[in-house]
Scaffold this motif. Structure first.
Motif, PDB file in Angstrom:
ATOM      1  N   ILE A  69      34.036  18.491  28.008  1.00  0.00           N
ATOM      2  CA  ILE A  69      35.352  18.716  27.415  1.00  0.00           C
ATOM      3  C   ILE A  69      36.388  18.981  28.491  1.00  0.00           C
ATOM      4  CG2 ILE A  69      36.663  20.288  25.938  1.00  0.00           C
ATOM      5  CD1 ILE A  69      34.171  20.512  24.192  1.00  0.00           C
ATOM      6  N   LEU A  70      36.003  19.682  29.542  1.00  0.00           N
ATOM      7  CA  LEU A  70      36.933  19.954  30.637  1.00  0.00           C
ATOM      8  C   LEU A  70      37.327  18.671  31.368  1.00  0.00           C
ATOM      9  CD1 LEU A  70      38.390  22.117  32.285  1.00  0.00           C
ATOM     10  CD2 LEU A  70      36.387  22.209  33.748  1.00  0.00           C
ATOM     11  N   VAL A  71      36.375  17.785  31.600  1.00  0.00           N
ATOM     12  CA  VAL A  71      36.676  16.520  32.267  1.00  0.00           C
ATOM     13  C   VAL A  71      37.606  15.668  31.399  1.00  0.00           C
ATOM     14  CG1 VAL A  71      35.658  14.326  32.994  1.00  0.00           C
ATOM     15  CG2 VAL A  71      34.625  16.472  33.703  1.00  0.00           C
ATOM     16  N   LEU A  72      37.340  15.612  30.105  1.00  0.00           N
ATOM     17  CA  LEU A  72      38.216  14.858  29.212  1.00  0.00           C
ATOM     18  C   LEU A  72      39.615  15.455  29.163  1.00  0.00           C
ATOM     19  CD1 LEU A  72      35.872  14.034  26.219  1.00  0.00           C
ATOM     20  CD2 LEU A  72      36.835  12.446  27.875  1.00  0.00           C
ATOM     21  N   ALA A  73      39.722  16.768  29.273  1.00  0.00           N
ATOM     22  CA  ALA A  73      41.033  17.414  29.274  1.00  0.00           C
ATOM     23  C   ALA A  73      41.814  17.071  30.532  1.00  0.00           C
ATOM     24  CB  ALA A  73      40.867  18.923  29.144  1.00  0.00           C
TER      25      ALA A  73
ATOM     26  N   THR B 150      50.217   6.480  29.784  1.00  0.00           N
ATOM     27  CA  THR B 150      50.510   5.921  28.469  1.00  0.00           C
ATOM     28  C   THR B 150      51.998   5.964  28.165  1.00  0.00           C
ATOM     29  OG1 THR B 150      48.338   6.625  27.691  1.00  0.00           O
ATOM     30  CG2 THR B 150      49.952   6.083  26.021  1.00  0.00           C
ATOM     31  N   ILE B 151      52.639   7.066  28.512  1.00  0.00           N
ATOM     32  CA  ILE B 151      54.081   7.178  28.274  1.00  0.00           C
ATOM     33  C   ILE B 151      54.839   6.135  29.089  1.00  0.00           C
ATOM     34  CG2 ILE B 151      56.088   8.660  28.667  1.00  0.00           C
ATOM     35  CD1 ILE B 151      54.269  11.023  27.905  1.00  0.00           C
ATOM     36  N   ILE B 152      54.465   5.950  30.325  1.00  0.00           N
ATOM     37  CA  ILE B 152      55.148   4.970  31.174  1.00  0.00           C
ATOM     38  C   ILE B 152      54.928   3.544  30.661  1.00  0.00           C
ATOM     39  CG2 ILE B 152      55.142   3.914  33.458  1.00  0.00           C
ATOM     40  CD1 ILE B 152      54.720   6.700  34.604  1.00  0.00           C
ATOM     41  N   ILE B 153      53.690   3.202  30.334  1.00  0.00           N
ATOM     42  CA  ILE B 153      53.379   1.850  29.867  1.00  0.00           C
ATOM     43  C   ILE B 153      54.068   1.560  28.532  1.00  0.00           C
ATOM     44  CG2 ILE B 153      51.511   0.384  28.994  1.00  0.00           C
ATOM     45  CD1 ILE B 153      49.714   1.703  31.120  1.00  0.00           C
ATOM     46  N   THR B 154      54.015   2.509  27.615  1.00  0.00           N
ATOM     47  CA  THR B 154      54.639   2.310  26.319  1.00  0.00           C
ATOM     48  C   THR B 154      56.157   2.182  26.449  1.00  0.00           C
ATOM     49  OG1 THR B 154      52.866   3.595  25.315  1.00  0.00           O
ATOM     50  CG2 THR B 154      54.822   3.222  23.980  1.00  0.00           C
ATOM     51  N   THR B 155      56.761   2.961  27.321  1.00  0.00           N
ATOM     52  CA  THR B 155      58.206   2.881  27.541  1.00  0.00           C
ATOM     53  C   THR B 155      58.590   1.532  28.141  1.00  0.00           C
ATOM     54  OG1 THR B 155      58.258   5.263  27.919  1.00  0.00           O
ATOM     55  CG2 THR B 155      60.170   4.000  28.636  1.00  0.00           C
ATOM     56  N   ILE B 156      57.825   1.054  29.087  1.00  0.00           N
ATOM     57  CA  ILE B 156      58.114  -0.250  29.700  1.00  0.00           C
ATOM     58  C   ILE B 156      58.012  -1.363  28.658  1.00  0.00           C
ATOM     59  CG2 ILE B 156      57.220  -1.964  31.322  1.00  0.00           C
ATOM     60  CD1 ILE B 156      56.528   0.394  33.194  1.00  0.00           C
ATOM     61  N   PHE B 157      56.962  -1.349  27.854  1.00  0.00           N
ATOM     62  CA  PHE B 157      56.823  -2.373  26.828  1.00  0.00           C
ATOM     63  C   PHE B 157      57.919  -2.280  25.780  1.00  0.00           C
ATOM     64  CE2 PHE B 157      52.263  -3.009  28.037  1.00  0.00           C
ATOM     65  CZ  PHE B 157      52.394  -4.352  28.313  1.00  0.00           C
TER      66      PHE B 157
ATOM     67  N   ILE C   5      44.448   2.193  24.754  1.00  0.00           N
ATOM     68  CA  ILE C   5      44.730   3.312  25.657  1.00  0.00           C
ATOM     69  C   ILE C   5      45.309   4.492  24.885  1.00  0.00           C
ATOM     70  CG2 ILE C   5      46.212   4.049  27.577  1.00  0.00           C
ATOM     71  CD1 ILE C   5      45.820   1.283  28.781  1.00  0.00           C
ATOM     72  N   ASN C   6      46.150   4.214  23.894  1.00  0.00           N
ATOM     73  CA  ASN C   6      46.702   5.292  23.074  1.00  0.00           C
ATOM     74  C   ASN C   6      45.614   6.020  22.291  1.00  0.00           C
ATOM     75  OD1 ASN C   6      49.391   5.025  23.817  1.00  0.00           O
ATOM     76  ND2 ASN C   6      49.783   3.477  22.268  1.00  0.00           N
ATOM     77  N   ARG C   7      44.630   5.279  21.815  1.00  0.00           N
ATOM     78  CA  ARG C   7      43.527   5.921  21.084  1.00  0.00           C
ATOM     79  C   ARG C   7      42.666   6.777  22.010  1.00  0.00           C
ATOM     80  NH1 ARG C   7      41.881   0.848  17.253  1.00  0.00           N
ATOM     81  NH2 ARG C   7      43.668   1.043  15.861  1.00  0.00           N
ATOM     82  N   ILE C   8      42.424   6.286  23.214  1.00  0.00           N
ATOM     83  CA  ILE C   8      41.662   7.087  24.177  1.00  0.00           C
ATOM     84  C   ILE C   8      42.439   8.339  24.549  1.00  0.00           C
ATOM     85  CG2 ILE C   8      40.764   7.127  26.532  1.00  0.00           C
ATOM     86  CD1 ILE C   8      40.019   4.211  26.188  1.00  0.00           C
ATOM     87  N   ALA C   9      43.743   8.216  24.703  1.00  0.00           N
ATOM     88  CA  ALA C   9      44.577   9.379  25.013  1.00  0.00           C
ATOM     89  C   ALA C   9      44.527  10.402  23.883  1.00  0.00           C
ATOM     90  CB  ALA C   9      46.013   8.946  25.271  1.00  0.00           C
ATOM     91  N   LEU C  10      44.484   9.938  22.639  1.00  0.00           N
ATOM     92  CA  LEU C  10      44.376  10.853  21.508  1.00  0.00           C
ATOM     93  C   LEU C  10      43.060  11.629  21.551  1.00  0.00           C
ATOM     94  CD1 LEU C  10      45.493  11.877  18.763  1.00  0.00           C
ATOM     95  CD2 LEU C  10      44.163  10.043  17.723  1.00  0.00           C
ATOM     96  N   ILE C  11      41.975  10.950  21.846  1.00  0.00           N
ATOM     97  CA  ILE C  11      40.672  11.618  21.944  1.00  0.00           C
ATOM     98  C   ILE C  11      40.680  12.644  23.078  1.00  0.00           C
ATOM     99  CG2 ILE C  11      38.234  11.253  22.497  1.00  0.00           C
ATOM    100  CD1 ILE C  11      38.505   8.543  21.038  1.00  0.00           C
ATOM    101  N   CYS C  12      41.279  12.292  24.199  1.00  0.00           N
ATOM    102  CA  CYS C  12      41.356  13.226  25.319  1.00  0.00           C
ATOM    103  C   CYS C  12      42.245  14.420  24.990  1.00  0.00           C
ATOM    104  CB  CYS C  12      41.874  12.521  26.566  1.00  0.00           C
ATOM    105  SG  CYS C  12      40.712  11.352  27.260  1.00  0.00           S
TER     106      CYS C  12
ATOM    107  N   PHE D 299      45.546  14.583  30.947  1.00  0.00           N
ATOM    108  CA  PHE D 299      46.808  14.801  31.649  1.00  0.00           C
ATOM    109  C   PHE D 299      47.299  13.517  32.303  1.00  0.00           C
ATOM    110  CE2 PHE D 299      49.070  15.900  35.575  1.00  0.00           C
ATOM    111  CZ  PHE D 299      50.150  16.565  35.018  1.00  0.00           C
ATOM    112  N   PHE D 300      46.444  12.851  33.047  1.00  0.00           N
ATOM    113  CA  PHE D 300      46.831  11.628  33.736  1.00  0.00           C
ATOM    114  C   PHE D 300      46.996  10.448  32.776  1.00  0.00           C
ATOM    115  CE2 PHE D 300      44.622  14.116  37.015  1.00  0.00           C
ATOM    116  CZ  PHE D 300      45.684  14.253  37.895  1.00  0.00           C
ATOM    117  N   LEU D 301      46.160  10.390  31.762  1.00  0.00           N
ATOM    118  CA  LEU D 301      46.238   9.301  30.800  1.00  0.00           C
ATOM    119  C   LEU D 301      47.506   9.386  29.966  1.00  0.00           C
ATOM    120  CD1 LEU D 301      44.571   6.856  30.018  1.00  0.00           C
ATOM    121  CD2 LEU D 301      43.495   8.235  28.270  1.00  0.00           C
ATOM    122  N   ASN D 302      47.933  10.593  29.630  1.00  0.00           N
ATOM    123  CA  ASN D 302      49.182  10.751  28.888  1.00  0.00           C
ATOM    124  C   ASN D 302      50.366  10.265  29.703  1.00  0.00           C
ATOM    125  OD1 ASN D 302      48.168  11.812  26.508  1.00  0.00           O
ATOM    126  ND2 ASN D 302      48.152  13.871  27.330  1.00  0.00           N
ATOM    127  N   PHE D 303      50.385  10.602  30.971  1.00  0.00           N
ATOM    128  CA  PHE D 303      51.466  10.161  31.848  1.00  0.00           C
ATOM    129  C   PHE D 303      51.509   8.639  31.923  1.00  0.00           C
ATOM    130  CE2 PHE D 303      53.176   9.282  36.120  1.00  0.00           C
ATOM    131  CZ  PHE D 303      54.439   9.825  35.941  1.00  0.00           C
TER     132      PHE D 303
END
Length: 67
Positions: A40-44, A54-61, A7-14, A48-52
């Motif tokens: 590119i607009l859809v990935l952008a 990812t931050i929550i999941i990574t913080t929980i872990f 998920i972190n790698r996908i977030a980086l690509i986005c 936004f949602f994937l970053n949110f």
């Protein structure tokens, strides 16, 4: 735990596509290739949602691993 890395790698690509969107929106002559701009607009927007998420999941872990 490997899926969090995925998920972190996908977030980086986005995120890269998010910055590309700002660069490409000002270039003249790209109006003819709408599919590239739209992709590119859809990935952008997904970034936004994937970053949110990812931050929550990574913080929980991080906190569960620490305790």
């Amino acid at each position: 735990m490997r899926w969090v890395l995925f998920i972190n790698r996908i977030a980086l690509i986005c995120n890269i596509s998010f910055f590309l969107m700002f660069i490409l929106k000002d270039i003249a002559g790209l109006e003819k290739v709408y599919f590239i701009i739209n992709t590119i607009l859809v990935l952008a927007v997904i970034a936004f949602f994937l970053n949110f998420a990812t931050i929550i999941i990574t913080t929980i872990f991080y906190f569960f691993k620490k305790f």
